[in-house]
Scaffold this active site. Structure first.
Site, PDB file in Angstrom:
ATOM      1  N   HIS A 496       0.840  -1.203   0.000  1.00 23.05           N
ATOM      2  CA  HIS A 496       0.000   0.000   0.000  1.00 23.05           C
ATOM      3  C   HIS A 496       0.872   1.250   0.000  1.00 23.05           C
ATOM      4  O   HIS A 496       0.662   2.167  -0.807  1.00 23.05           O
ATOM      5  CB  HIS A 496      -0.906  -0.032   1.240  1.00 23.05           C
ATOM      6  CG  HIS A 496      -1.694   1.224   1.470  1.00 23.05           C
ATOM      7  ND1 HIS A 496      -3.020   1.336   1.160  1.00 23.05           N
ATOM      8  CD2 HIS A 496      -1.338   2.427   1.999  1.00 23.05           C
ATOM      9  CE1 HIS A 496      -3.456   2.546   1.469  1.00 23.05           C
ATOM     10  NE2 HIS A 496      -2.442   3.228   1.994  1.00 23.05           N
ATOM     11  N   GLU A 497       1.856   1.308   0.894  1.00 21.60           N
ATOM     12  CA  GLU A 497       2.689   2.512   0.997  1.00 21.60           C
ATOM     13  C   GLU A 497       3.580   2.672  -0.230  1.00 21.60           C
ATOM     14  O   GLU A 497       3.771   3.802  -0.707  1.00 21.60           O
ATOM     15  CB  GLU A 497       3.513   2.487   2.292  1.00 21.60           C
ATOM     16  CG  GLU A 497       2.691   2.456   3.570  1.00 21.60           C
ATOM     17  CD  GLU A 497       1.649   3.564   3.695  1.00 21.60           C
ATOM     18  OE1 GLU A 497       1.783   4.600   3.006  1.00 21.60           O
ATOM     19  OE2 GLU A 497       0.699   3.386   4.460  1.00 21.60           O
ATOM     20  N   HIS A 500       1.650   4.250  -2.953  1.00 19.86           N
ATOM     21  CA  HIS A 500       1.437   5.701  -2.875  1.00 19.86           C
ATOM     22  C   HIS A 500       2.473   6.470  -3.709  1.00 19.86           C
ATOM     23  O   HIS A 500       2.216   7.601  -4.126  1.00 19.86           O
ATOM     24  CB  HIS A 500       1.477   6.179  -1.427  1.00 19.86           C
ATOM     25  CG  HIS A 500       0.151   6.094  -0.734  1.00 19.86           C
ATOM     26  ND1 HIS A 500      -1.020   6.548  -1.306  1.00 19.86           N
ATOM     27  CD2 HIS A 500      -0.192   5.608   0.489  1.00 19.86           C
ATOM     28  CE1 HIS A 500      -2.023   6.347  -0.466  1.00 19.86           C
ATOM     29  NE2 HIS A 500      -1.553   5.772   0.622  1.00 19.86           N
ATOM     30  N   GLU A 556      -6.012   6.578  -1.740  1.00 18.66           N
ATOM     31  CA  GLU A 556      -5.882   5.486  -0.776  1.00 18.66           C
ATOM     32  C   GLU A 556      -6.396   4.169  -1.357  1.00 18.66           C
ATOM     33  O   GLU A 556      -5.851   3.098  -1.077  1.00 18.66           O
ATOM     34  CB  GLU A 556      -6.627   5.823   0.517  1.00 18.66           C
ATOM     35  CG  GLU A 556      -6.053   6.996   1.282  1.00 18.66           C
ATOM     36  CD  GLU A 556      -4.629   6.756   1.772  1.00 18.66           C
ATOM     37  OE1 GLU A 556      -4.253   5.585   1.989  1.00 18.66           O
ATOM     38  OE2 GLU A 556      -3.892   7.748   1.933  1.00 18.66           O
ATOM     39  N   ASP A 560      -4.571   0.641  -1.805  1.00 20.28           N
ATOM     40  CA  ASP A 560      -5.112  -0.633  -1.294  1.00 20.28           C
ATOM     41  C   ASP A 560      -5.115  -1.701  -2.377  1.00 20.28           C
ATOM     42  O   ASP A 560      -4.668  -2.834  -2.173  1.00 20.28           O
ATOM     43  CB  ASP A 560      -6.554  -0.440  -0.799  1.00 20.28           C
ATOM     44  CG  ASP A 560      -6.635   0.273   0.536  1.00 20.28           C
ATOM     45  OD1 ASP A 560      -5.621   0.328   1.253  1.00 20.28           O
ATOM     46  OD2 ASP A 560      -7.728   0.766   0.869  1.00 20.28           O
TER      47      ASP A 560
END
Length: 647
Positions: A496-497, A500, A556, A560
């Site tokens: 997830h990070e 980003h 976000e 995900d």
């Protein structure tokens, strides 16, 4: 127009448990219904769930430690500035003194606002007020220049509203909530020695000013577009926006040097700045500043003040009870000395073995990400090359920083002063620290999160990943659980990070953290189509009393979706059991919320509510269909052509 022949997010209502649910119909409910049917939300909380359980686990450990440190039962650890944190905690926990002092600690500072006679006097004192910690109808801060992150720049933005977001002023409950705040403010001001008539006038004026602000300030959906913050103006052009407010004198008093430019993060507000900062609006924005001051200051006063300042929070978020005094004392200390306490937590509760294992997982996930970019079917070779350069430049921050920032060396806790006075001094030092960065090189070693936080983040300006010690525990990570379960927890979080760095915001920054287009035109157009598909699949999704805004939460949800895809790929490479991964993933978003809290979150958060972050990412993974033999008759089915892949 996209087609959804089944149900976006699975069949059933995520807020209503059904223990008979099958994963094929609703993965989230199948995994979590038994827990949901028994879970009780603590009286001083807005929700409960895995993240709250971990938060409380961390908080309980640290509260016990602080009590032992404060009483002398436990020797202080060898962590710089930790004694200051304990001394601050002692002041916060001393309710005998706080109750005895009542409003006395704030009277002088309240008087600085209430005694303002006119706009001319405000103009003269505005810089002193903001540097002392008062909130004004505009704000400035220093951060990396988004197009040149080797240098800092001055940013200008608008103020924070009373309600969670501009959209909150457009719903039927808005007047009722503002009425609660107005009554609460009148009571607090009277407790501080203000006459009822005067208190009512200031409260009414301030509420009216806030309503006007809500029509101009950015919404959460608009703030979700990070690139739209970058609106540089020359200093002279920025100053020319102001008719009556002396912005030149304001900046000269606050900054170590005058900047060549100002980045206007909220251009619509500054286009209308003269509608707010002028002589005719003075009484209204004076009332607004008084409301802000008295409600925030109450936190640092007696128990009576704490209780009197609670009804508005109770109305907005549905929380039945105030946190206990011992929790409150710890939380104030943690807010003031977050990085220091985070270092203590990491050194004490995160083992070297666990840290090394998590770092190895991150490196594996980065390798998987590189392979997925290389094998990507819709990117050109030029864009793939630039994406991999950015990926390989990512810096890792795992556990806790080795040392705290110089800021904490400069903080002073004076046991002879009140809690409120110490809070003011610390707040002033923090403001000074931010503004003094203007003529300094950005410090890329600074951590965006303390070690005791159960969270993780990606910083586009530094191109780094932060995984605090607080999140490195079950169910996200546990050396004793299966590797597949760890991939469903911390693996998906790592993915997830990393994602980003390549979401709708991160994709517009390069490997050095500079805002720069490194895409071919065709690739970026295709990326935007896929981004829109993610926004569309979430847009209008019903969750409890509200519907989601797909654009607001898109970054976000891209993270995900992509993070889960990468965790699955890493798990597949190690031959892990996919059901373990999906079920741990579903558990990692387990949550039960109060209806008021759901409404406030959806209005103000760029994250979708946690339960909505399980089923749609799973529905877009072919491996989910294989693991559970999902068919077109099942509630979790999406036709293959409707499944979205980005990274």
């Amino acid at each position: 127009m996209r087609r959804y022949f089944s149900v976006r997010g699975g069949a059933g209502d995520l807020t209503k448990p059904n223990v008979n649910t099958r994963p094929q119909d609703n993965l989230y409910l199948a995994v979590n219904s038994e827990w949901l049917s028994k879970a009780k939300i603590p009286a001083d909380r807005t929700s409960t769930g895995i993240n709250l359980i971990l938060d409380m686990r961390i908080e309980d450990k640290l509260m016990k430690d602080f009590e032992a440190f404060a009483s002398g039962k436990k020797p202080l650890p060898d962590v710089p500035n930790f004694k200051k944190a304990v001394n601050y905690y002692k002041l916060a926990a001393d309710f005998d003194k706080r109750n005895k002092d009542q409003a006395e600690p704030i009277k002088k500072d309240l008087s600085r606002l209430t005694s303002l006679k006119n706009f001319a006097e405000f103009n003269q004192k505005a810089a002193q007020l903001i540097s002392s910690g008062y909130e004004l109808p505009l704000d400035i801060y220093v951060s990396e220049d988004m197009k040149d992150t080797d240098h800092n720049a001055l940013y200008a933005t608008g103020p924070q509203l009373f309600l969670p977001d501009t959209t909150a002023y457009q719903v039927p409950d808005a007047e009722k909530l503002l009425s609660v705040l107005e009554k609460q403010t009148v009571k607090l001001l009277m407790m501080a020695g203000v006459s009822e008539e005067q208190a009512r006038t200031w409260a009414k004026n301030g509420i009216e000013f806030d309503k006007k602000l809500s029509k101009i300030l950015k919404s959460t959906e608009e703030w979700a577009d990070e690139v739209a913050m970058y609106n540089p103006a020359s200093l002279s052009d920025f100053e020319a926006k102001f008719d009556q407010f002396d912005i030149n004198s304001f900046l000269k008093q606050l900054l170590p040097e005058m900047p060549a430019k100002v980045i206007v993060a909220e251009p619509r507000y500054f286009k209308h700045i003269n509608d707010f900062l002028n002589e005719s609006e003075f009484e209204e924005f004076k009332g607004w500043m008084i409301i802000k001051f008295i409600n925030k200051s109450a936190t640092y006063l007696s128990q009576d003040f704490r209780e009197a300042a609670f009804p508005f929070r109770q109305a907005v978020y549905g929380v039945p009870e105030l946190p206990s005094q011992d929790k409150h004392a710890y939380r104030l200390a943690n807010a003031a000395f977050d990085e220091v306490i985070g270092i203590y937590y990491g050194k004490t509760y995160l083992g070297d073995e666990a840290k090394a294992d998590v770092i190895s997982m991150i490196k594996k996930m980065l390798k998987v990400y590189e392979q997925r970019i290389q094998n990507n079917s819709w990117l050109s070779e030029d864009t793939k090359k630039q994406a991999i350069i950015k990926l390989k430049a990512l810096k890792l921050k795992v556990g806790y920083p080795e040392k705290n920032r110089a800021l904490f060396d400069n903080l002073v806790v004076d046991p002879n002063k009140t809690l409120y006075e110490n809070h003011v001094l610390i707040n002033q030092e923090r403001i000074k620290d931010i503004l003094q960065r203007l003529n300094k090189k950005p410090d890329k070693s600074i951590w965006e999160m303390p070690g005791n936080l159960n969270n993780a983040c990606y910083d586009p300006y530094k191109n780094d990943l932060t995984f605090p010690a607080g999140i490195l525990q079950a169910p996200f990570y546990d050396a004793k659980q299966s590797r597949a379960a760890n991939y469903g927890g911390i693996g998906a979080t790592i993915g997830h990070e990393v994602s980003h760095a390549f979401d709708n915001n991160g994709a517009q920054f390069d490997e050095k953290g500079n805002m720069k287009n490194w895409w071919t035109k065709e690739d970026f157009e295709e990326f935007n189509k896929r981004t829109k598909a993610v926004a569309d699949i979430f847009d209008g999704l019903q969750y409890g009393p509200v519907k989601l805004n797909g654009k607001q939460v898109v970054s976000e949800n891209i993270a995900d979706l992509s993070g889960l895809s990468c965790a699955i790929a890493a798990n597949k490479a190690e031959g892990g059991e996919m059901k373990d991964l999906f079920e741990t993933y579903a558990k990692s978003w387990m949550q039960k919320q109060r209806p008021e809290a759901i409404t406030a979150e959806v209005q103000s958060d760029v994250h979708a509510p946690q339960p909505t972050r399980v089923n749609i990412p799973a529905q877009n993974q072919d491996e989910f269909y294989e693991a559970y033999n999902v068919t077109p008759k099942d509630g979790m089915w999406l036709d293959p052509e409707d499944r979205i892949t980005i990274w």
